[in-house]
Scaffold this motif. Structure first.
Motif, short mmCIF file in Angstrom:
data_model
loop_
_atom_site.label_atom_id
_atom_site.label_comp_id
_atom_site.label_asym_id
_atom_site.label_seq_id
_atom_site.Cartn_x
_atom_site.Cartn_y
_atom_site.Cartn_z
N THR A 189 -2.47 -4.64 -15.49
CA THR A 189 -1.36 -4.44 -15.44
C THR A 189 -1.30 -3.53 -14.25
OG1 THR A 189 -0.96 -4.88 -17.79
CG2 THR A 189 0.78 -3.61 -16.32
N LYS B 192 11.23 -1.71 -13.30
CA LYS B 192 9.81 -1.06 -12.83
C LYS B 192 9.24 -2.29 -12.02
CE LYS B 192 10.16 2.73 -15.07
NZ LYS B 192 9.31 3.23 -16.09
N VAL C 57 -1.96 0.39 -14.54
CA VAL C 57 -1.43 1.22 -15.51
C VAL C 57 -2.19 1.55 -16.89
CG1 VAL C 57 0.57 0.70 -17.36
CG2 VAL C 57 0.79 -0.08 -14.87
N TRP D 99 -0.68 0.28 -5.06
CA TRP D 99 -0.70 -0.37 -6.55
C TRP D 99 -1.46 0.39 -7.23
CZ3 TRP D 99 2.88 -4.17 -7.85
CH2 TRP D 99 3.43 -4.83 -6.93
N CYS E 213 11.30 -2.84 -19.24
CA CYS E 213 11.05 -1.95 -18.17
C CYS E 213 11.49 -2.97 -16.95
CB CYS E 213 9.69 -1.63 -17.86
SG CYS E 213 9.00 -0.28 -19.43
N SER F 173 7.38 -5.43 -20.55
CA SER F 173 8.13 -5.64 -19.21
C SER F 173 9.37 -6.01 -19.56
CB SER F 173 7.27 -6.83 -18.45
OG SER F 173 7.48 -8.09 -19.40
N ALA G 143 9.61 -6.86 -8.17
CA ALA G 143 8.09 -6.68 -7.90
C ALA G 143 7.65 -7.78 -7.01
CB ALA G 143 7.37 -6.42 -8.79
N LEU H 54 6.18 -4.11 -11.63
CA LEU H 54 4.98 -4.19 -12.39
C LEU H 54 4.59 -5.91 -12.30
CD1 LEU H 54 6.00 -2.76 -16.09
CD2 LEU H 54 4.36 -1.81 -14.32
N ARG I 234 1.09 -1.12 -11.16
CA ARG I 234 2.53 -0.92 -11.12
C ARG I 234 2.51 -0.36 -9.45
NH1 ARG I 234 2.36 3.69 -13.76
NH2 ARG I 234 3.27 3.04 -15.80
N LYS I 235 3.63 -0.60 -8.91
CA LYS I 235 3.82 -0.48 -7.40
C LYS I 235 4.14 1.17 -7.46
CE LYS I 235 5.78 -1.76 -3.02
NZ LYS I 235 6.64 -2.65 -2.27
#
Length: 209
Positions: free
Chosen positions: A204, A162, A135, A132, A159, A156, A9, A164, A206-207
């Motif tokens: 937090t 992901k 979350v 973005w 994941c 994380s 990321a 993040l 997330r793209k």
């Protein structure tokens, strides 16, 4: 500013080749005046500390109780605390995007508005637009305060594929100062929310694909 991220990321000031990153135009979209202070202070602090140009688009002036003009001024004052220039704050008063319980927003209207604003920022920056999202977490994490930073690290690890980012707020007091500018909304239960909400201490992100 503590900045925890996953290898895949890349977020704004990160660089693929280790070179210096460039200033970005960033559009923060919120539904109501005071959302920027209650939910996004860690992100705003991170961006302003790195010299990015932040624009806030508020989709409603919060006129459910006839306080639309008051809430607009409160948003401008809160933005000043968060170091977002007055001219970078846009507040809508669209008939199809009115605030209030039971009000339903038709998706196509605000999607069109976002598309127009994104085109403006893209034309200004001449770069590819990234999106973005914040979350959503379960209620336990939502009210875990700064402890959520450690929950993110555990999350994380599970994941790793992901995109993040965890942006930690090193100035949580600024969340209280900014929210206090929304005097018409600064009631006891919102004070408790800001004190215990994980969003006061960490965002937090997330793209989006």
């Amino acid at each position: 500013m503590v900045h925890t991220h996953l290898p895949r990321a890349l977020f704004l000031n990160d660089s693929n080749n280790g070179g210096s990153a460039k200033t970005r135009n960033v559009l923060l979209v919120v539904a109501h005046a005071d959302d920027e202070s209650m939910f996004f202070t860690p992100t705003i602090n991170y961006l302003t500390s790195r010299g990015h140009n932040i624009h806030i688009l508020c989709l409603s002036n919060g006129d459910a109780d006839g306080k639309g003009n008051t809430r607009k001024e409160e948003l401008y004052q809160a933005s000043a605390i968060l170091k977002v220039p007055y001219q970078h704050v846009k507040i809508l008063d669209h008939p199809d995007l009115q605030d209030g319980f039971g009000k339903l927003w038709i998706t196509i209207y605000w999607q069109r508005l976002l598309k127009r604003k994104s085109k403006f920022l893209l034309a200004s920056s001449q770069r590819k637009v990234e999106a973005w999202e914040l979350v959503s977490t379960n209620i336990f994490r939502k009210y875990s305060g700064p402890v959520d930073i450690w929950f993110f690290k555990l999350y994380s690890m599970q994941c790793s594929n992901k995109m993040l980012h965890c942006l930690v707020n090193q100035q949580p007091r600024k969340s209280f100062l900014a929210m206090a500018q929304h005097a018409s909304q600064w009631v006891w239960f919102r004070k408790l929310f800001v004190a215990f909400s994980s969003c006061t201490y960490v965002n937090t992100l997330r793209k989006m694909k």
